[in-house]
Motif scaffolding. Sequence first.
Motif, PDB file in Angstrom:
ATOM      1  N   LYS A 249      -7.335  40.353  22.657  1.00  0.00           N
ATOM      2  CA  LYS A 249      -8.746  40.445  22.302  1.00  0.00           C
ATOM      3  C   LYS A 249      -8.971  41.388  21.129  1.00  0.00           C
ATOM      4  CE  LYS A 249     -10.910  39.357  26.753  1.00  0.00           C
ATOM      5  NZ  LYS A 249     -11.749  39.868  27.867  1.00  0.00           N
ATOM      6  N   GLY A 252      -9.190  40.300  17.192  1.00  0.00           N
ATOM      7  CA  GLY A 252     -10.382  39.871  16.478  1.00  0.00           C
ATOM      8  C   GLY A 252     -10.523  38.365  16.409  1.00  0.00           C
ATOM      9  N   LYS A 253     -11.716  37.957  15.996  1.00  0.00           N
ATOM     10  CA  LYS A 253     -12.099  36.545  16.023  1.00  0.00           C
ATOM     11  C   LYS A 253     -11.243  35.681  15.099  1.00  0.00           C
ATOM     12  CE  LYS A 253     -16.360  33.832  16.171  1.00  0.00           C
ATOM     13  NZ  LYS A 253     -17.830  33.900  16.090  1.00  0.00           N
ATOM     14  N   GLU A 254     -10.957  36.166  13.894  1.00  0.00           N
ATOM     15  CA  GLU A 254     -10.228  35.343  12.924  1.00  0.00           C
ATOM     16  C   GLU A 254      -8.810  35.053  13.392  1.00  0.00           C
ATOM     17  OE1 GLU A 254     -10.319  36.884   8.992  1.00  0.00           O
ATOM     18  OE2 GLU A 254     -12.507  36.844   8.846  1.00  0.00           O
ATOM     19  N   SER A 257      -8.789  32.642  16.341  1.00  0.00           N
ATOM     20  CA  SER A 257      -9.062  31.289  15.853  1.00  0.00           C
ATOM     21  C   SER A 257      -7.820  30.676  15.218  1.00  0.00           C
ATOM     22  CB  SER A 257     -10.209  31.311  14.833  1.00  0.00           C
ATOM     23  OG  SER A 257     -11.408  31.759  15.433  1.00  0.00           O
ATOM     24  N   GLU A 285     -11.027  30.101  23.849  1.00  0.00           N
ATOM     25  CA  GLU A 285     -12.315  29.603  23.368  1.00  0.00           C
ATOM     26  C   GLU A 285     -13.473  30.360  24.005  1.00  0.00           C
ATOM     27  OE1 GLU A 285     -12.001  25.459  24.290  1.00  0.00           O
ATOM     28  OE2 GLU A 285     -11.107  24.960  22.333  1.00  0.00           O
ATOM     29  N   TRP A 287     -13.353  33.508  24.892  1.00  0.00           N
ATOM     30  CA  TRP A 287     -13.415  34.801  24.196  1.00  0.00           C
ATOM     31  C   TRP A 287     -14.164  34.673  22.883  1.00  0.00           C
ATOM     32  CZ3 TRP A 287      -7.584  36.634  24.523  1.00  0.00           C
ATOM     33  CH2 TRP A 287      -7.266  36.894  25.882  1.00  0.00           C
ATOM     34  N   LEU A 288     -13.863  33.592  22.146  1.00  0.00           N
ATOM     35  CA  LEU A 288     -14.506  33.398  20.852  1.00  0.00           C
ATOM     36  C   LEU A 288     -16.015  33.247  21.022  1.00  0.00           C
ATOM     37  CD1 LEU A 288     -12.021  30.972  19.061  1.00  0.00           C
ATOM     38  CD2 LEU A 288     -12.408  33.367  18.555  1.00  0.00           C
ATOM     39  N   MET A 291     -17.610  36.623  21.403  1.00  0.00           N
ATOM     40  CA  MET A 291     -17.540  37.556  20.270  1.00  0.00           C
ATOM     41  C   MET A 291     -18.676  37.310  19.301  1.00  0.00           C
ATOM     42  SD  MET A 291     -13.450  37.609  19.428  1.00  0.00           S
ATOM     43  CE  MET A 291     -12.273  38.282  20.598  1.00  0.00           C
TER      44      MET A 291
END
Length: 292
Positions: A249, A252-254, A257, A285, A287-288, A291
Amino acid sequence: MREDYAVRATAHGGTLRAFAARTTELVKELQRRHHTWPVATAALGRAVTVGAMMGLMLKGERDRLTIQIKGNGPLGQIVVDADSRGHVRGYVDNPAVDLPLNDRGKLDVAGAVGEGMLYVVKDLGLKEPYRGSVPLVSGELGEDFTYYFTVSEQIPSAVGVGVLVDRDGSVLASGGFILQVLPEAEEETIARLEERIAAMTSVTDRIQAGAAPEDLLREVIGEDVQVLQRQPVSFDCSCSPDRIRSLLKSMGKEEISALLQKQGKAEVICHFCSERYVVEREELEKWLGEMK
């Protein structure tokens, strides 16, 4: 099965500090987890044995240390992590190394380790960790740790460690000792100690024959040994599914992904214990979606 444990002791009126350990079951567990070949088993086993004894040198309950042996030999890096409670873990970069026996008919640990550096980092709960380092003097590791204690920590020391590996690659015995001479020691005491160390038979032969850590110390020091602490030693790894999820986690988002696009899931293998952790697409997905 004999229990693995380490002892801390003094001798000669407190002018000599001593440690000894039997680590046979610990090394067997590391071999099982990392599938190490004999020379890698011997090298990693020697390093974790020293790590187990150095753990007894730590004073705080949460103190821990990391040993890094960075040689240019085929094993690559050896890493050991130990704490003051007898928990030890470790790995070698390349566990499947095969070399001919050395000139003495023994596993060629020095050739597998090569030339390089020995690093020790101690987390003692202070603002900055203690860091020490020395060049590797032989690659046999016992001599290298002797040099480390004498030069980096400025404590004249003698380190003897060994791992006995059978023809089928199984671990028969593992253990060792560390002797440290304090400034008050008399020259006569030091001379006798050097003679006894030189005359001592193989550490692993003694352990295989049933010698306990206390027996090793009495053989090399004499009967004047006062054991101050006896600490069980065992493999322990701090990784867990929750810790791995927290680590993922934090990427980060990038990056999460990118993992989804390339692999469709996240897979992490712990260096220290070889446990495999998988987080499937649905959870990533989720988690994304959480965020910002």
